[in-house]
Design a protein around this motif. Structure first.
Motif, mmCIF file in Angstrom:
data_model
loop_
_atom_site.group_PDB
_atom_site.id
_atom_site.type_symbol
_atom_site.label_atom_id
_atom_site.label_comp_id
_atom_site.label_asym_id
_atom_site.label_seq_id
_atom_site.Cartn_x
_atom_site.Cartn_y
_atom_site.Cartn_z
ATOM 1 N N LEU A 99 26.560 -47.723 18.361
ATOM 2 C CA LEU A 99 27.327 -47.201 17.230
ATOM 3 C C LEU A 99 26.994 -47.956 15.948
ATOM 4 O O LEU A 99 26.882 -49.184 15.932
ATOM 5 N N LEU A 100 26.890 -47.215 14.858
ATOM 6 C CA LEU A 100 26.567 -47.825 13.565
ATOM 7 C C LEU A 100 27.688 -48.729 13.079
ATOM 8 O O LEU A 100 27.435 -49.768 12.469
ATOM 9 N N THR A 101 28.941 -48.324 13.343
ATOM 10 C CA THR A 101 30.074 -49.105 12.838
ATOM 11 C C THR A 101 30.384 -50.315 13.712
ATOM 12 O O THR A 101 31.329 -51.043 13.435
ATOM 13 N N MET A 102 29.581 -50.534 14.758
ATOM 14 C CA MET A 102 29.732 -51.740 15.571
ATOM 15 C C MET A 102 28.903 -52.889 14.995
ATOM 16 O O MET A 102 29.108 -54.053 15.337
ATOM 17 N N LYS A 103 27.988 -52.571 14.095
ATOM 18 C CA LYS A 103 27.107 -53.600 13.537
ATOM 19 C C LYS A 103 27.861 -54.499 12.555
ATOM 20 O O LYS A 103 28.699 -54.017 11.782
ATOM 21 N N PRO A 104 27.575 -55.802 12.569
ATOM 22 C CA PRO A 104 28.189 -56.692 11.574
ATOM 23 C C PRO A 104 27.723 -56.328 10.175
ATOM 24 O O PRO A 104 26.616 -55.797 9.987
ATOM 25 N N VAL A 105 28.575 -56.592 9.171
ATOM 26 C CA VAL A 105 28.288 -56.202 7.791
ATOM 27 C C VAL A 105 28.410 -57.403 6.858
ATOM 28 O O VAL A 105 29.367 -58.178 6.944
ATOM 29 N N ILE A 106 27.447 -57.541 5.966
ATOM 30 C CA ILE A 106 27.514 -58.467 4.834
ATOM 31 C C ILE A 106 27.709 -57.616 3.585
ATOM 32 O O ILE A 106 27.016 -56.609 3.405
ATOM 33 N N TYR A 107 28.636 -57.999 2.737
ATOM 34 C CA TYR A 107 28.847 -57.270 1.483
ATOM 35 C C TYR A 107 28.263 -58.068 0.321
ATOM 36 O O TYR A 107 28.480 -59.272 0.197
ATOM 37 N N VAL A 108 27.496 -57.381 -0.507
ATOM 38 C CA VAL A 108 26.946 -57.985 -1.726
ATOM 39 C C VAL A 108 27.550 -57.276 -2.921
ATOM 40 O O VAL A 108 27.348 -56.067 -3.103
#
Length: 367
Positions: free
Chosen positions: A204-213
């Motif tokens: 799933l795409l929404t399982m990936k960790p996210v960094i916000y810039v």
């Protein structure tokens, strides 16, 4: 380790400017790394690590004829792979814009780097109207959620043999489907290990960790949290002026340092982003130091010593006997291996040793 960070965002948020600044800092000779064939939309950049130059100083002390040669020994830093992913538009999950191509590229990366514009500029039109970071984040998240709902729906409806295991799997999928349908991201759900293992297989795409810039204006670069919307992301957020980073990438090291000082910054925003990406990927570095090179080797957290040896050469894992280890501080404070050994700071570890970030090592292996 061939792990990658995908840069995403709406069009005209500064994503390409940021990526181009990264490209200008790309490792010139990528042939030393496992992913040496680089496409135009991929950048392999070094992880800033001041420890390497300090190790090199000690090595130079051991070779008096090389003491003033700052190119000795060669420094080989750890690297992070960044992938520039085409700008997303609303409706991507239904094929708008590059649609499925955009989503498939995200599926291939390990961490999402989500660039959000926080400033207005009459010369750069915002595709969604007025600048609104909260709305922009919601647009991207919504498209990722819609793509995942499609994946979950197909899995729910797939014809399979009836069994207790299959019934349990479909219950888990139904649970996650309901949560995503309510606007939640899979990575934020409270799931037990069995549920995580089941969902992991669906990529799933929404399982990936996210960094916000947060792409901030030049006059906001000194505000540590930039925009109110971004505060919620705490340690997974970096404020960067893509314009400043682009300018820095064209300067010499000396001029860049002077420019940063003028701006009141201790380091480029890209350095903070690269280090955060490395951390978010779950990576650490162990170090080797010698006449041939001083190098940071990339491994995942909690890797055992034999597997770490295998990162240097596969035969090293097979022939692993032991590893001599000194922490970075102990190695530096005692001027190298001999000094660390004399004060009892050099350790001998075996096959069960869990590698630590900054370990300076020498592996002992069967030839």
């Amino acid at each position: 380790m061939n792990l990658s960070v995908g840069i995403v965002g709406l069009p005209n948020v500064g994503k390409s400017t940021l990526f181009n600044a990264l490209l200008k800092r790309q490792i010139a000779d990528a042939s030393n790394y496992p992913f040496c064939t680089i496409e135009p939309n991929v950048g392999v950049v070094e992880v800033p690590d001041a420890r390497l130059s300090k190790l090199a100083e000690i090595i130079r002390d051991e070779y008096p004829d090389k003491k003033d040669d700052l190119s000795f020994p060669p420094l080989v830093p750890a690297v992070v792979k960044f992938v520039d992913i085409a700008g997303l538009v609303k409706g991507a999950a239904e094929g708008e814009g590059l649609g499925n191509k955009f989503l498939s590229h995200i599926r291939e990366v390990d961490v999402i780097c989500h660039v959000v514009r926080t400033f207005s500029d009459p010369n750069v039109v915002h595709v969604a109207g007025e600048v609104d970071p909260k709305r922009d984040i919601e647009i991207v998240n919504s498209e990722l959620i819609l793509a995942d709902l499609s994946t979950l729906k197909k899995s729910k409806e797939a014809k399979t043999q009836r069994s207790k295991e299959e019934e349990k799997r479909k219950e888990i999928i139904e649970k996650v489907y309901t949560e995503l349908n309510n606007g939640k991201l899979a990575k934020d759900l409270m799931l037990v290990d069995e549920e995580k293992d089941t969902i992991k297989l669906l990529q799933l795409l929404t399982m990936k960790p996210v960094i916000y810039v947060a792409n901030v204006s030049e006059d906001k670069i000194n505000e540590s949290l930039g925009n109110e919307t971004m505060k919620q992301f705490n340690n997974q957020y970096v404020a960067i002026s893509a314009k400043i980073e682009s300018e820095l990438s064209t300067l010499s090291a000396e001029d860049a340092k002077a420019y940063l000082k003028e701006l009141g910054l201790s380091e480029p925003g890209l350095d903070r982003l690269i280090k955060l990406a490395y951390k978010t990927l779950g990576l650490i570095s162990f170090l080797t130091a010698g006449e041939k090179e001083v190098r940071a080797w990339t491994i995942v957290k909690r890797m055992l010593a034999p597997q770490a040896a295998g990162v240097i050469h596969t035969d090293f894992e097979k022939g692993f006997i032991k590893v001599e280890v000194a922490s970075f501080d102990d190695y530096i404070n005692n001027n190298g291996w001999a000094g660390a050994r004399n004060v009892g700071k050099l350790r001998i570890e075996g096959r069960e040793y869990v590698m630590q970030d900054g370990d300076v090592v020498e592996f002992k292996v069967n030839a």
